[in-house]
Structures are given as C-alpha cells and as structure tokens.
Design a protein around this motif. Structure first.
Motif, mmCIF file in Angstrom:
data_model
loop_
_atom_site.group_PDB
_atom_site.id
_atom_site.type_symbol
_atom_site.label_atom_id
_atom_site.label_comp_id
_atom_site.label_asym_id
_atom_site.label_seq_id
_atom_site.Cartn_x
_atom_site.Cartn_y
_atom_site.Cartn_z
ATOM 1 N N LYS A 181 -61.718 -4.162 1.631
ATOM 2 C CA LYS A 181 -62.510 -4.939 2.573
ATOM 3 C C LYS A 181 -62.664 -4.169 3.903
ATOM 4 C CE LYS A 181 -62.722 -9.496 4.761
ATOM 5 N NZ LYS A 181 -62.048 -10.819 4.920
ATOM 6 N N LEU A 182 -61.637 -3.428 4.287
ATOM 7 C CA LEU A 182 -61.686 -2.663 5.528
ATOM 8 C C LEU A 182 -62.586 -1.430 5.418
ATOM 9 C CD1 LEU A 182 -57.956 -2.542 6.764
ATOM 10 C CD2 LEU A 182 -59.913 -3.362 8.100
ATOM 11 N N LEU A 183 -62.597 -0.817 4.242
ATOM 12 C CA LEU A 183 -63.195 0.496 4.072
ATOM 13 C C LEU A 183 -64.666 0.581 4.509
ATOM 14 C CD1 LEU A 183 -62.523 3.334 3.237
ATOM 15 C CD2 LEU A 183 -63.058 2.738 0.862
ATOM 16 N N PRO A 184 -65.552 -0.361 4.110
ATOM 17 C CA PRO A 184 -66.959 -0.246 4.536
ATOM 18 C C PRO A 184 -67.123 -0.281 6.054
ATOM 19 C CG PRO A 184 -66.742 -1.814 2.729
ATOM 20 C CD PRO A 184 -65.361 -1.497 3.183
ATOM 21 N N GLU A 185 -66.347 -1.146 6.731
ATOM 22 C CA GLU A 185 -66.424 -1.224 8.190
ATOM 23 C C GLU A 185 -65.922 0.066 8.828
ATOM 24 O OE1 GLU A 185 -67.316 -3.148 11.853
ATOM 25 O OE2 GLU A 185 -67.920 -3.444 9.773
ATOM 26 N N MET A 186 -64.882 0.645 8.232
ATOM 27 C CA MET A 186 -64.352 1.920 8.743
ATOM 28 C C MET A 186 -65.401 3.026 8.614
ATOM 29 S SD MET A 186 -60.528 1.709 7.048
ATOM 30 C CE MET A 186 -60.163 3.437 7.392
ATOM 31 N N GLU A 187 -66.038 3.069 7.463
ATOM 32 C CA GLU A 187 -67.053 4.100 7.243
ATOM 33 C C GLU A 187 -68.241 3.910 8.184
ATOM 34 O OE1 GLU A 187 -67.718 3.560 3.090
ATOM 35 O OE2 GLU A 187 -66.195 5.058 2.513
ATOM 36 N N ARG A 188 -68.560 2.648 8.496
ATOM 37 C CA ARG A 188 -69.658 2.375 9.429
ATOM 38 C C ARG A 188 -69.354 2.928 10.818
ATOM 39 N NH1 ARG A 188 -71.275 -1.049 13.238
ATOM 40 N NH2 ARG A 188 -69.280 -2.163 13.245
ATOM 41 N N LEU A 189 -68.033 2.947 11.157
ATOM 42 C CA LEU A 189 -67.605 3.452 12.460
ATOM 43 C C LEU A 189 -67.282 4.950 12.436
ATOM 44 C CD1 LEU A 189 -65.344 0.498 13.701
ATOM 45 C CD2 LEU A 189 -67.668 1.073 14.431
ATOM 46 N N GLY A 190 -67.623 5.607 11.324
ATOM 47 C CA GLY A 190 -67.507 7.057 11.279
ATOM 48 C C GLY A 190 -66.351 7.619 10.473
ATOM 49 N N TYR A 191 -65.617 6.768 9.749
ATOM 50 C CA TYR A 191 -64.493 7.281 8.962
ATOM 51 C C TYR A 191 -64.991 8.062 7.751
ATOM 52 C CZ TYR A 191 -60.583 7.250 5.623
ATOM 53 O OH TYR A 191 -59.625 7.612 4.707
ATOM 54 N N VAL A 192 -64.511 9.273 7.606
ATOM 55 C CA VAL A 192 -64.806 10.103 6.439
ATOM 56 C C VAL A 192 -63.468 10.511 5.830
ATOM 57 C CG1 VAL A 192 -65.849 12.232 5.586
ATOM 58 C CG2 VAL A 192 -66.928 10.976 7.471
ATOM 59 N N PRO A 193 -63.179 10.079 4.607
ATOM 60 C CA PRO A 193 -61.884 10.418 3.987
ATOM 61 C C PRO A 193 -61.650 11.929 3.974
ATOM 62 C CG PRO A 193 -63.027 8.762 2.697
ATOM 63 C CD PRO A 193 -64.008 9.239 3.736
ATOM 64 N N ASN A 194 -60.469 12.333 4.426
ATOM 65 C CA ASN A 194 -60.113 13.748 4.489
ATOM 66 C C ASN A 194 -59.264 14.099 3.271
ATOM 67 O OD1 ASN A 194 -59.359 16.332 5.103
ATOM 68 N ND2 ASN A 194 -58.215 15.821 6.956
ATOM 69 N N THR A 195 -59.928 14.419 2.174
ATOM 70 C CA THR A 195 -59.200 14.686 0.925
ATOM 71 C C THR A 195 -58.482 16.026 0.930
ATOM 72 O OG1 THR A 195 -61.245 15.571 -0.047
ATOM 73 C CG2 THR A 195 -60.743 13.238 -0.455
ATOM 74 N N SER A 196 -58.680 16.829 1.981
ATOM 75 C CA SER A 196 -57.989 18.122 2.028
ATOM 76 C C SER A 196 -56.486 17.956 2.191
ATOM 77 C CB SER A 196 -58.546 18.977 3.171
ATOM 78 O OG SER A 196 -58.199 18.421 4.427
ATOM 79 N N VAL A 197 -56.052 16.751 2.640
ATOM 80 C CA VAL A 197 -54.614 16.543 2.808
ATOM 81 C C VAL A 197 -53.922 16.279 1.465
ATOM 82 C CG1 VAL A 197 -54.953 15.630 5.124
ATOM 83 C CG2 VAL A 197 -54.778 14.045 3.198
ATOM 84 N N VAL A 217 -55.473 8.869 -4.597
ATOM 85 C CA VAL A 217 -54.176 9.226 -3.998
ATOM 86 C C VAL A 217 -54.187 8.955 -2.501
ATOM 87 C CG1 VAL A 217 -52.595 11.137 -3.514
ATOM 88 C CG2 VAL A 217 -53.691 10.966 -5.767
ATOM 89 N N LEU A 218 -55.277 9.341 -1.850
ATOM 90 C CA LEU A 218 -55.391 9.215 -0.394
ATOM 91 C C LEU A 218 -55.302 7.763 0.057
ATOM 92 C CD1 LEU A 218 -55.976 11.104 2.068
ATOM 93 C CD2 LEU A 218 -58.367 10.430 1.827
ATOM 94 N N PHE A 219 -55.983 6.878 -0.662
ATOM 95 C CA PHE A 219 -56.044 5.474 -0.255
ATOM 96 C C PHE A 219 -54.750 4.718 -0.557
ATOM 97 C CE2 PHE A 219 -60.969 5.462 -0.808
ATOM 98 C CZ PHE A 219 -61.079 6.171 0.381
ATOM 99 N N ARG A 220 -53.826 5.353 -1.255
ATOM 100 C CA ARG A 220 -52.551 4.692 -1.574
ATOM 101 C C ARG A 220 -51.377 5.311 -0.830
ATOM 102 N NH1 ARG A 220 -52.993 3.692 -8.164
ATOM 103 N NH2 ARG A 220 -54.799 2.300 -8.090
#
Length: 599
Positions: free
Chosen positions: A498-514, A527-530
C-alpha cells in the motif's frame, strides 16, 4: 585525631600530656593521649626505662589502624602492626580486620598473605568476617585460585561470603561460574547479590540476561533496589534500547531519591541517547545542578551519535567555558562527531590538541576514529599511511574503518590490503568478508565474490543474520530478513504494497544494487522489499498511534535503499522514525535524515 591509651600503672609523662584530672579521687592508672605512632614509641621507650609493663589492651592501637585502613595505607598499617607486636600487644580480630582492609585497599598481596597466616595461627580460621576479608584480598589482587581455596575451606559462610565469590568470579571473567554460584546460594540473596550479578552481565556484554535477572529480582518480596542496581539496569537498557523498562527503573529511582544522583543522571543520559530519545537526554543534562566530565562526555557522544555534530562541538566549547577539563572519552566523542560530518581539519585539530593542550596521550580508539575520519572523507591513502605510522600495533577497528571507506569509494586495491590484516587480527568476524564480497559484487567480479564465500564456508564462518526490532505496547517484536515466521507477515506485506505506489510517486526508485546476489531484477526486488528494517517499520506504522515516533534497532548497518525509503516514508506517514544501527542513529523526519546522507 586524638587516640587514648590506658589504664596502666605509671607516673605521668611530660609528652604526650595526660588528660586533665577530674573531680574523682586519684586513681592508680593514668590515661594518655597520642596523635601518631611516634607517641606510642615514646611511651614504649619510657616503659622500658622504668620497667613498667605496657597495657595489653589493643583497642587504642586498633583505633589508629582503622584510620590507616580508611586511608588505604597498607605499608604504614603493616609497620604499625609490627610496632604493636614488638610492644607486646596481642592483636585481636579487629586488629587483623583493619590491617586486611588496608592491604585490600592498597593491593598489598604479600603483606596481606602474612596477615592471613596470622589469622590462621591465632585461631581465627573459622571467623567468617575475617575469612571474608582474606578472600576479598585474593580476589582484588588477582589470585583467583587462592580466593576459591579460602571459600572452599570455610565451614561457615554468610551472604557476604557468597556475594564475594559471585563478584570475584564475575570480575575475573567467569560470568557463567559466578551465575552458577549465585543460583547455588543456600542463604537468602540480598540486594548486593542481585546487583553484583546484574552488573556482571552488563560488563560482559550480556545485557539481555541482566534485564531478565532484574525482572526476576522485582518479584522478590521485600527486596528494594539500591543506587548501584539502578545504574546497572539502566546501562543494560541502554545497550538493548529497552526504553520502557528504562523508564520504569527511572521512576523507581526518583521515588527512592536516587534521581538527582550524578551517577544515575549520567547513566540516564546514556540510556536516553542510546534509545533514540535525544531531547529527553538533553532535558536531563540541562536540569543537572552538578556535572562531571562523564556528564559532558556522555552528552557530547550522544549528540554525535544522532548526527548532531555541530551541537556536539558547540557543547564542547560550553564545557571549556565552564572550566571542566575533557578526558580521553570526551575526545572520542569529538572525533566521532567530526568523522560523521566530514570535518577533517577540525578532527586533526582535536587529535593534536589532546596531547598539546591537555596532556592526554591518544589511545587506540582515537587513532581508530582518525582512520575512520579519513576513510569516510575519501582520503584513503592518508588513512592507510596513518595506520602504518600508528605508535601501537593497528587493531582490527582501524583496518575495518579503512575497508569500509574502500567500499564507499570503490577502492579494491586498498580493500584487499586491509582484508589481509583483518584476516590475521579478527579472522572470525563475518562482517569483513561480507564487505569485501560486496565490493567485488558492485564491480560485478562474481568469481571473486564466489571465492570469498567459499573461504567463509571452508573456515566455518556464517554471515550474521540481519535482525531488526521495534517495541509496541511494551513488547519487542523482532524481524529477520526474508523470514515469514511473524504472525502478521501477510498484514505487513499488504501494508508495504500500500505504501509503495505513494513512495514511487514521491521519487522512490528501488536500489537493487544493494542486493549482492547474481540473480535477476525481479528476485532482487523481492529480497529488497523484505529487509528486516522495512518490515519492522511497517509493523510499527500499523500498530502505533498516528504521529508517534517509531524506534527501530538493527544489529547491522542500515542499507542505502532502506535509508532512502525511510526518508520518503517519514513524509508520507508524518512520523519521526529513529533507527539505531550498528554504527550510529538515523533520525528520519519530513523527508530528511539527521546524518545528512553522510554515513
């Protein structure tokens, strides 16, 4: 201080002066005053000349021995005891007790052993009070075996005997042995029994055991904590981030009148800062009428840990204006603050000022802070040279700081140099292997990643599992990365989605390099989201009132993606989120972090 000796049959002496006569009829005995052993020697010489026997009463001698014991003057106590024996005075149990106390205070093992022999020779071997003192002597002088032998040979033991055994074992590093003795006590445990064991757990890094033992102590009827108990439990709460228990102990402390104790207040400041309550720590600091160097240092370190570096340096200036001189711990806080703000020049100045202005010789921690300062700022060659020129053998923390800087600034060559030393100094620390593996992974050197992981497997080293916790309604909930054991796992996953779409709207881009795995992007996102800290945060958001702060404790360093996500979530939820990771605090509020992204 005036001491008396008498009565005895002797004519008055000119020195020392006899007491003034009273209205009573003349007596055949005279009482004399003296203020030092020299006067006793004068009396002794006079009695030899007049062939008059000296009194056999040891009481006045014991009075002076007691003052020497209080001053921890072992050498003069032994000398005085020898004079006493030469004067024909038979020591009693008090004589021996005061002399032993002086030996304990002065760490005089050899002299104390002689007194131990006198205790046995004079038939006091079953005197529990004296034997407790003998046992304590051996403990404080590091003769653990002798102390245990005394304890085992005692046919009668009281609670002091058992407490001494527990404390002695704990101080000697045998915490488990001390706990076994604590549990085996056949006498009723008093507050010192419990406090000694709780404090032992804290000093040995077993804060959780300390808190659990305190909870058990609370159930003991009629047992009240003392100030030492309060300090020990608050220190354990600080290590664990157990704010609720800490607050309960503080209330108890206030009710008992310990709340204004400088020692307690210092520990409260430390507890609040380590639980993420910086404003509360500052409130306690500002309300203290008396402050010690420990007080100032604790507040400076707390500010630095929370990313308030400028405030930490400002408080140091206020400390200097107050006339309080800093100590070595103060400078650890100052160097930490400079390191986490990138203030290289200020850090150099503080480091040089230690010996130049305050006569403080920099220790291994200060050198480690300087390496960290250079490494974070990208001055890796300077950090390397600094390590090589250290006046003592570089410790693992120094090389580890360089390795961390190599990861941030992507210097594989120096990273490989650092790991050579780390494998020698701290070969069982999985964190160093993981950092090197991540450095290789970021450069897509998967063969080197596989080589590091094989080395870990061959040497039996397992990667520490990422663990995050959040406390809700007094209960601590723990979350492990990718673990679905928590009963509200489904609700937490739904909350994240539920949070994810709002986060992406505010500029969140998952950093899968970690995600340092050679897998496809979809798997990396799972893995990243958990990550454990994300799950702890969502749980806190779902189960605490709106606008209340959420405090998360993590056993490892927070990752770059979670750091970016938490800044955005603090804006969406209108919450302050405080994360205490392995190195420092991150306070997220209104889309920014207190670290100013320099971490």
């Amino acid at each position: 201080m005036i001491f008396t000796i008498g009565p005895f049959a002797a004519p008055p002496l000119a020195t020392p002066q006899p007491n003034k006569p009273t209205s009573h009829p003349p007596q055949t005995s005279t009482t004399f005053t003296f203020t030092a052993p020299f006067h006793l020697k004068q009396l002794h010489a006079q009695f030899i000349k007049t062939k008059t026997p000296l009194t056999t009463d040891p009481t006045p001698w014991n009075t002076y021995l007691r003052s020497l014991a209080d001053a921890r003057d072992a050498k003069r106590s032994i000398s005085f005891l020898q004079t006493m024996l030469l004067s024909g005075i038979q020591p009693d149990r008090f004589t021996l007790s005061f002399t032993l106390k002086a030996c304990i205070g002065g760490f005089e093992l050899r002299a104390g052993s002689v007194v131990h022999g006198m205790v046995l020779k004079m038939g006091f071997g079953q005197d529990v009070f004296l034997m407790n003192n003998v046992m304590n002597l051996y403990w404080v002088c590091g003769r653990d075996g002798a102390a245990r032998k005394v304890f085992d040979g005692m046919s009668v033991r009281d609670v002091v005997s058992w407490n001494s055994m527990v404390t002695g074992l704990v101080n000697a590093g045998d915490v488990d042995g001390g706990y076994e003795v604590f549990r085996a006590m056949p006498v009723e445990r008093n507050v010192r029994s419990w406090t000694g064991m709780i404090a032992g757990f804290v000093r040995s890094g077993r804060a959780r055991d300390a808190v659990e033992l305190f909870k058990e102590m609370e159930g003991e009827e009629g047992l009240r904590c003392n100030e030492a108990t309060v300090v020990a439990v608050l220190a354990a709460c600080a290590d664990l981030g157990e704010l609720e228990i800490g607050k309960r102990v503080m209330k108890y402390s206030d009710d008992c009148g310990y709340g204004r104790s400088v020692r307690v207040c210092n520990t409260v400041i430390d507890m609040y800062t380590k639980c993420g309550c910086l404003e509360d720590a500052r409130r306690v600091f500002d309300g203290m009428g008396e402050r010690t160097v420990v007080t100032w240092s604790a507040m400076i370190i707390g500010l630095a840990m929370h990313g308030q570096g400028e405030e930490a340096l400002g408080l140091f200036e206020e400390m200097a204006r107050s006339g309080m001189k800093p100590n070595a711990v103060t400078f650890v806080g100052l160097l930490f603050a400079c390191s986490h703000m990138g203030l290289v020049d200020r850090g150099r100045e503080f480091f040089n000022s230690m010996s130049r202005d305050y006569g403080i010789v920099p220790g291994i921690k200060h050198y480690g802070c300087m390496v960290d300062l250079y490494s974070r700022a990208g001055l890796l060659d300077e950090a390397h040279e600094f390590i090589k020129n250290m006046p003592m053998k570089p410790h693992a923390a120094a090389w580890g700081a360089l390795l961390g800087g190599c990861k941030v600034h992507k210097n594989i060559t120096l990273a490989e140099e650092a790991i050579k030393h780390l494998l020698e100094l701290d070969p069982r620390n999985d964190g160093y292997y993981v950092v090197l593996s991540n450095i290789y992974a970021e450069s897509r050197r998967w063969e080197d990643v596989a080589r590091v992981r094989k080395l870990m497997k061959d040497t039996g080293i397992k990667k520490t599992v990422a663990l995050s916790s959040v406390t809700v309604d007094g209960f601590t909930h723990e979350f492990v990365a990718r673990d679905s054991a928590h009963p509200l796992t489904d609700e937490i996953q739904q909350g994240w989605e539920k949070l994810l779409p709002e986060m992406e709207r505010l500029g969140y881009v998952p950093n899968t390099s970690v995600v340092m795995l050679d897998v496809d992007e979809d798997e990396k996102l799972k893995v990243l989201f958990r990550h454990s800290e994300k799950r702890a945060l969502v749980y806190g958001l779902l189960n605490t009132p709106s606008r209340t702060p959420i405090r998360i404790m993590k056993n490892l360093r927070i990752c770059e993606d979670c750091h970016a996500a938490f800044k955005i979530i603090s804006t969406i939820s209108d919450r302050e989120v405080i994360v205490r990771d392995r190195n420092r605090f991150h306070c997220f509020k209104d889309g920014v972090c207190s670290c100013k992204d320099y971490w």
